[in-house]
Write an enzyme that holds these catalytic residues in place. Structure first.
Site, mmCIF file in Angstrom:
data_model
loop_
_atom_site.group_PDB
_atom_site.id
_atom_site.type_symbol
_atom_site.label_atom_id
_atom_site.label_comp_id
_atom_site.label_asym_id
_atom_site.label_seq_id
_atom_site.Cartn_x
_atom_site.Cartn_y
_atom_site.Cartn_z
ATOM 1 C CG MET A 80 -0.192 -21.565 8.385
ATOM 2 S SD MET A 80 0.534 -21.434 9.820
ATOM 3 C CE MET A 80 0.154 -20.770 11.406
ATOM 4 C CG HIS A 81 -2.469 -16.235 9.049
ATOM 5 N ND1 HIS A 81 -3.024 -16.924 10.675
ATOM 6 C CD2 HIS A 81 -1.514 -16.565 8.840
ATOM 7 C CE1 HIS A 81 -1.078 -16.899 10.694
ATOM 8 N NE2 HIS A 81 -0.392 -16.491 9.325
ATOM 9 C CG ASP A 239 2.072 -22.118 5.428
ATOM 10 O OD1 ASP A 239 2.350 -21.670 6.191
ATOM 11 O OD2 ASP A 239 2.164 -20.850 4.695
#
Length: 489
Positions: A80-81, A239
């Site tokens: 992520m991110h 995730d």
């Protein structure tokens, strides 16, 4: 069968799952090493994710053909991110700044001055942290304005792979929650935050719930991977969201505690529960109509690896933990503060530092190992303590990651949490959850809850044995961080 694709940090994994929840085939390909030109920087090439995804998908599609099985749908998950910046033609403008990049604290400070920390939490349910996508965009705006001026689309890592597979710009609600651009409570982009940051709404992709079919495999994607053109592709989840689906954490009261390199305690909720201090992340769940809260410990499994590599090189984990199992609960007074890379929950302190406390001449290597394992469990219990403070129910706790694979760490967690913990028959990670979301998207199951009920099975329940000793040790652990903080110059 359903295909789950996990675009991780170290590599991409593809798994084929049947309607009984069996993993029929899997394949994985490593990514190129993270590029870190300066301390705290972390970048990867999106094209390398697509290369690894193509190879992993091709590996499992070949197995499906040999078995004469059709792949009915595809789901995606991944790290992520990360911030993937594309021009109007969909071409990558620069390497992606990924989740562990820490260069953007000045951008966090700017957001807090411009929007205000309380207002930011009100709008997005989360504080400004260097991990989040928006702060990375702002760094490019400040330091690489020529690139920022050419941006037409912003995606996260798995969503770039979806673009290459289908030609569609899309993102799921759970992933979008980690961008700091989503109104998490109302499941829509926050135009107020985007406007304050100078991010045009046109840059942001369409939003979908996790099981929604948002695209289909294109002719180009089919030629690259071996999938059939037109195969439905579900939105999926980041995730943590997909991993929670794969563990059956899909209703209020269900909680997971996962020890990987970092540690995550994840709870499903029926409302967006916000911590006004920002110590917990509050995100949309991959399950439509649900949210989740999670706390993150930066140095969980990393702590044990660090100890082994530094003080016991060449010694296997099995040998270390077998010796540690002979040490009594509480490690005869030794404590470990697992802040090797600062700490997120509950301290939000990138400058926090690790330490052993209470060492005596009678302590052995086994004591150090057990203290490390207990310290990691204590750091995860800090999140459970916040759950209790905020009224978040905790019914069952399911274990995942490396912390679920060893008998000692399982028992330590039951003792530290003070309640039974559950071990799953098979814990396959985010790719498994992504495959289940794909199955729901094409009607194989009526809901994510039904999919989990049909495929996720508890193999063992481990009850506490030394909860009293661990309660006493946890009280001492809670006093460590303020003491260590007071020692800083």
């Amino acid at each position: 069968m359903f295909l789950g694709i996990d675009v991780g940090t170290g590599g991409t994994r593809a798994v084929l799952v049947d309607r009984e929840g069996r993993v029929v085939e899997s394949a994985a390909r490593e990514h190129a090493a993270i590029r870190s030109e300066q301390i705290g920087w972390a970048e990867q090439e999106p094209e390398d994710w697509w290369r690894a995804a193509r190879e992993a998908i091709a590996g499992v599609t070949a197995a499906a053909r040999r078995a004469g099985a059709a792949i009915e749908a595809v789901g995606l998950t991944g790290q992520m991110h990360g911030c993937v910046m594309l021009d109007a033609a969909g071409e990558v403008l620069r390497p992606a700044l990924i989740w562990c990049d820490q260069r953007t604290q000045p951008e966090c400070d700017w957001l807090n001055r411009t929007v205000g920390p309380a207002r930011l939490i009100e709008l997005t349910s989360n504080p400004a942290l260097p991990n989040f996508t928006l702060t990375k965009l702002l760094w490019v705006k400040t330091h690489q304005p020529a690139i920022f001026a050419r941006i037409a689309h912003v995606l996260c890592p798995k969503d770039y792979v979806r673009l290459r597979l289908t030609g569609e710009y899309a993102m799921d609600m759970q992933e979008a929650s980690g961008t700091l651009l989503l109104d998490v409570a109302h499941r829509r982009w926050s135009h107020e935050v985007a406007e304050a940051a100078g991010v045009p709404p046109a840059w942001l992709p369409r939003l979908f719930e996790g099981p929604e079919i948002c695209a289909r495999v294109s002719d180009a994607g089919a030629a690259a991977t071996g999938l059939a053109a037109g195969t439905p592709v579900a939105a999926g989840a980041g995730d943590q969201g997909a991993g929670a689906v794969g563990m059956g954490i899909v209703g209020p009261g269900s909680v997971s505690a996962t020890i990987g390199t970092s540690g995550v305690v994840f709870a499903a909720t029926d409302r967006p529960t916000m911590d006004r201090l920002g110590r917990l992340h509050t995100f949309c769940h991959a399950v439509p109509g649900l949210w989740h809260v999670m706390g993150v410990s930066n140095g969980a499994g990393l702590s044990l690896r660090y100890f082994r590599d530094t003080f016991a090189p060449g010694v296997g984990y099995d040998e270390l933990t077998a010796d540690a199992a002979e040490v009594p609960a509480g490690s005869d007074g030794m404590l470990w503060a697992p802040y090797l890379f600062g700490e997120r929950t509950p301290h939000l302190d990138p400058e926090a530092r690790a330490a052993f406390v209470g060492v005596t001449a009678s302590h052995t290597r086994a004591h150090f190992v057990r203290a490390v394992m207990e310290g990691v469990a204590f750091s995860l219990r800090d999140t459970l303590t916040l759950f209790a403070e905020l009224g978040i129910p905790v019914g069952s706790i399911r274990l995942g990651g490396g912390g679920a694979r060893g008998a000692l760490w399982r028992q330590i967690q039951a003792d530290v949490y003070g309640q039974p913990v559950e071990l799953l028959a098979a814990e396959e990670g985010g790719a498994f959850g992504a495959a289940l979301l794909a199955g729901v998207g094409v009607g194989a199951w009526a809901s994510v809850g039904q999919a989990c009920a049909a495929t996720v099975r508890v193999a063992e329940t481990i009850g506490p044995r030394d909860a009293v000793a661990m309660e006493e040790a946890y009280a001492r652990f809670r006093r460590m961080y303020p003491a260590l903080r007071s020692l800083r110059a």
